[in-house]
Design an enzyme around this catalytic site. Structure first.
Site, PDB file in Angstrom:
ATOM      1  N   ASN A 118       2.097  -3.222   5.660  1.00 50.92           N
ATOM      2  CA  ASN A 118       2.468  -1.987   6.379  1.00 50.92           C
ATOM      3  C   ASN A 118       1.627  -1.709   7.398  1.00 50.92           C
ATOM      4  O   ASN A 118       0.300  -1.390   7.587  1.00 50.92           O
ATOM      5  CB  ASN A 118       2.259  -0.679   5.368  1.00 50.92           C
ATOM      6  CG  ASN A 118       2.263   0.672   5.804  1.00 50.92           C
ATOM      7  OD1 ASN A 118       2.695   0.982   7.235  1.00 50.92           O
ATOM      8  ND2 ASN A 118       2.005   1.800   5.064  1.00 50.92           N
ATOM      9  N   TRP A 119       2.158  -1.836   8.769  1.00 51.59           N
ATOM     10  CA  TRP A 119       1.683  -1.773   9.844  1.00 51.59           C
ATOM     11  C   TRP A 119       1.042  -0.355  10.384  1.00 51.59           C
ATOM     12  O   TRP A 119       0.289  -0.224  11.337  1.00 51.59           O
ATOM     13  CB  TRP A 119       2.317  -2.459  11.168  1.00 51.59           C
ATOM     14  CG  TRP A 119       2.479  -3.821  11.154  1.00 51.59           C
ATOM     15  CD1 TRP A 119       2.407  -4.720   9.955  1.00 51.59           C
ATOM     16  CD2 TRP A 119       3.023  -4.887  11.706  1.00 51.59           C
ATOM     17  NE1 TRP A 119       2.644  -6.051  10.034  1.00 51.59           N
ATOM     18  CE2 TRP A 119       3.184  -6.002  11.491  1.00 51.59           C
ATOM     19  CE3 TRP A 119       3.471  -4.627  13.206  1.00 51.59           C
ATOM     20  CZ2 TRP A 119       3.650  -7.261  12.288  1.00 51.59           C
ATOM     21  CZ3 TRP A 119       3.955  -5.709  13.972  1.00 51.59           C
ATOM     22  CH2 TRP A 119       4.073  -7.001  13.538  1.00 51.59           C
ATOM     23  N   LYS A 120       1.692   0.658   9.786  1.00 53.78           N
ATOM     24  CA  LYS A 120       1.500   2.144  10.247  1.00 53.78           C
ATOM     25  C   LYS A 120       1.760   2.489  11.573  1.00 53.78           C
ATOM     26  O   LYS A 120       2.338   1.689  12.248  1.00 53.78           O
ATOM     27  CB  LYS A 120       0.219   2.496   9.448  1.00 53.78           C
ATOM     28  CG  LYS A 120      -0.242   2.248   8.283  1.00 53.78           C
ATOM     29  CD  LYS A 120      -1.399   2.767   7.549  1.00 53.78           C
ATOM     30  CE  LYS A 120      -1.592   2.300   6.066  1.00 53.78           C
ATOM     31  NZ  LYS A 120      -2.714   2.946   5.330  1.00 53.78           N
TER      32      LYS A 120
ATOM     33  N   SER B   7      -6.737  -0.903   0.266  1.00 50.80           N
ATOM     34  CA  SER B   7      -7.943  -1.913   0.417  1.00 50.80           C
ATOM     35  C   SER B   7      -7.643  -3.115  -0.258  1.00 50.80           C
ATOM     36  O   SER B   7      -8.715  -3.763  -0.691  1.00 50.80           O
ATOM     37  CB  SER B   7      -9.349  -1.121   0.038  1.00 50.80           C
ATOM     38  OG  SER B   7      -9.277   0.261   0.911  1.00 50.80           O
TER      39      SER B   7
ATOM     40  N   GLY C  80      -2.335  -2.402   4.110  1.00 51.99           N
ATOM     41  CA  GLY C  80      -2.367  -1.680   5.153  1.00 51.99           C
ATOM     42  C   GLY C  80      -3.229  -2.356   6.334  1.00 51.99           C
ATOM     43  O   GLY C  80      -2.794  -3.456   7.052  1.00 51.99           O
ATOM     44  N   GLY C  81      -4.527  -2.159   6.215  1.00 51.65           N
ATOM     45  CA  GLY C  81      -5.483  -2.737   7.197  1.00 51.65           C
ATOM     46  C   GLY C  81      -5.533  -4.212   7.281  1.00 51.65           C
ATOM     47  O   GLY C  81      -5.657  -4.943   8.500  1.00 51.65           O
TER      48      GLY C  81
ATOM     49  N   GLY D 137      -7.449   2.760   2.835  1.00 50.25           N
ATOM     50  CA  GLY D 137      -7.992   2.721   3.878  1.00 50.25           C
ATOM     51  C   GLY D 137      -9.479   3.141   3.672  1.00 50.25           C
ATOM     52  O   GLY D 137     -10.275   3.182   4.713  1.00 50.25           O
TER      53      GLY D 137
ATOM     54  N   HIS E 221       5.334   7.021   1.097  1.00 56.66           N
ATOM     55  CA  HIS E 221       3.891   6.678   1.314  1.00 56.66           C
ATOM     56  C   HIS E 221       2.931   8.033   1.411  1.00 56.66           C
ATOM     57  O   HIS E 221       3.312   8.866   1.974  1.00 56.66           O
ATOM     58  CB  HIS E 221       3.987   5.879   2.574  1.00 56.66           C
ATOM     59  CG  HIS E 221       2.487   5.218   2.738  1.00 56.66           C
ATOM     60  ND1 HIS E 221       1.457   6.066   3.453  1.00 56.66           N
ATOM     61  CD2 HIS E 221       1.738   4.061   2.571  1.00 56.66           C
ATOM     62  CE1 HIS E 221       0.218   5.385   3.325  1.00 56.66           C
ATOM     63  NE2 HIS E 221       0.615   4.171   2.573  1.00 56.66           N
TER      64      HIS E 221
ATOM     65  N   GLU F  84      -0.316   3.320  -5.415  1.00 60.14           N
ATOM     66  CA  GLU F  84      -1.192   3.214  -4.179  1.00 60.14           C
ATOM     67  C   GLU F  84      -2.188   4.341  -4.582  1.00 60.14           C
ATOM     68  O   GLU F  84      -1.668   5.541  -4.058  1.00 60.14           O
ATOM     69  CB  GLU F  84      -0.970   3.360  -2.727  1.00 60.14           C
ATOM     70  CG  GLU F  84      -0.072   2.007  -2.343  1.00 60.14           C
ATOM     71  CD  GLU F  84       0.068   1.814  -0.890  1.00 60.14           C
ATOM     72  OE1 GLU F  84      -0.094   0.985  -0.393  1.00 60.14           O
ATOM     73  OE2 GLU F  84       0.572   2.982  -0.287  1.00 60.14           O
TER      74      GLU F  84
ATOM     75  N   GLU G  33       0.683   8.978   2.881  1.00 62.40           N
ATOM     76  CA  GLU G  33       0.415   9.632   4.290  1.00 62.40           C
ATOM     77  C   GLU G  33       1.447  10.345   4.639  1.00 62.40           C
ATOM     78  O   GLU G  33       1.539  11.441   5.362  1.00 62.40           O
ATOM     79  CB  GLU G  33       0.095   8.551   5.325  1.00 62.40           C
ATOM     80  CG  GLU G  33      -1.267   7.812   5.245  1.00 62.40           C
ATOM     81  CD  GLU G  33      -1.426   6.455   5.385  1.00 62.40           C
ATOM     82  OE1 GLU G  33      -0.506   5.797   6.607  1.00 62.40           O
ATOM     83  OE2 GLU G  33      -2.527   5.543   5.410  1.00 62.40           O
TER      84      GLU G  33
HETATM   85  P1  PGA Z   1      -4.921  -0.013   3.328  1.00 62.98           P
HETATM   86  O1  PGA Z   1      -3.741   0.707   2.957  1.00 62.98           O
HETATM   87  O2  PGA Z   1      -4.561  -1.742   2.774  1.00 62.98           O
HETATM   88  O3  PGA Z   1      -5.563   0.034   4.688  1.00 62.98           O
HETATM   89  O4  PGA Z   1      -6.008   0.534   2.017  1.00 62.98           O
HETATM   90  C1  PGA Z   1      -2.489   0.424   2.096  1.00 62.98           C
HETATM   91  C2  PGA Z   1      -1.395   1.423   2.581  1.00 62.98           C
HETATM   92  O5  PGA Z   1      -1.591   2.611   2.870  1.00 62.98           O
HETATM   93  O6  PGA Z   1      -0.094   0.908   2.354  1.00 62.98           O
END
Ligand code: PGA
Length: 253
Positions: A11-13, A216, A237-238, A176, A99, A170, A101
């Site tokens: 997920n590049w956000k 993470s 994500g990251g 994150g 998601h 998640e 967010e």
């Molecule tokens: P993260 O994000 O790996 O940076 O914790 C995961 C996500 O939000 O899909």
């Protein structure tokens, strides 16, 4: 061993310009084609405006591509929004729905997620439906109930539609933050999710659905997570912003 699909999804956000995204996609493709020897599926979720370009760039590669969100309405006067039909028309394989967010910053609810899931499936998209509790909810031992409520969004789907649904657990407190749920903690919830799916549908659907863990995930904790009985992959994500880390995670099955 089960025969559920093993998935590494990135997920590049809201990261990467078009040029940077093309570079990252190129590296991921090259590494996947030369290094990836297992049967893991790789999906990337870049920002909307990169999708057409990256879809073309990745043609003929094993990398699948999807959008990070979509609108719950089929079409209409919703300025600035993107529909499932639009995503389908540019050859998207997947869409991320719910998601944390989006739930947190854009007021997405289980009801709006349910509508999105239905429209997405009707337009031929596969869905990665994200669920997860906050730290406060876990501390109040409400985490199992929260997840049960979020899974209600699947109610009304047919067993065959569930073949196009992947779940992503998640925990919000692990996204994150550098804090991962322990492999055991994650697996405990994945088993609970499978039980809830079995109640909503049947055992066959529950045993067949891939459940990803997110929060993470890094190359150094992926193996431990993927070694658990009910963890079928990761939503990353990251670490998905680094081709090296992303592919190393995909190699950890
Ligand atoms: P993260 O994000 O790996 O940076 O914790 C995961 C996500 O939000 O899909």
């Amino acid at each position: 061993m089960n025969n559920r699909r093993k998935i590494a999804a990135g997920n590049w956000k809201m990261h990467k310009t078009l040029l940077e995204g093309q570079g990252l996609a190129h590296e991921i493709r090259t590494m996947a084609e030369t290094e990836l020897m297992n049967n893991a599926e790789i999906i990337i979720f870049p920002p909307f405006i990169h999708l057409v370009t990256l879809k073309k760039q990745l043609e003929g590669s094993p990398i699948q591509i999807g959008a990070q969100n979509m609108n719950q309405h089929e079409q209409g006067a919703y300025t600035g929004e993107i529909s499932a039909a639009m995503l389908s028309s540019i050859g998207m394989n997947y869409v991320l729905i719910g998601h944390s967010e989006r739930r947190q910053y854009y007021n997405e609810t289980n009801d709006s997620c349910a509508s999105k899931i239905n429209v997405a499936l009707a337009k031929g998209l596969q869905v990665v439906y994200c669920i997860g509790e906050t730290l406060e909810e876990r501390n109040d031992t409400k985490h199992f109930t929260v997840i049960e409520n979020q899974l209600e969004a699947l109610k009304g789907l047919s067993s065959s539609e569930m073949k196009s649904v992947v779940l992503a657990y998640e925990p919000v407190w692990a996204i994150g933050t550098g804090v991962t749920a322990s492999a055991e903690q994650a697996n405990e919830m994945h088993q609970h999710i499978r039980n809830v799916v079995s109640t909503l549908f049947n055992n066959e659907v529950a045993e067949g659905v891939s459940i990803l863990y997110g929060g993470s995930v890094k190359p150094d904790n992926a193996k431990g997570l993927f070694g658990m009985s009910d963890i079928d992959g990761a939503l990353i994500g990251g670490a998905a912003l680094s081709s090296r880390d992303f592919i190393d995670i995909a190699k950890s099955f």
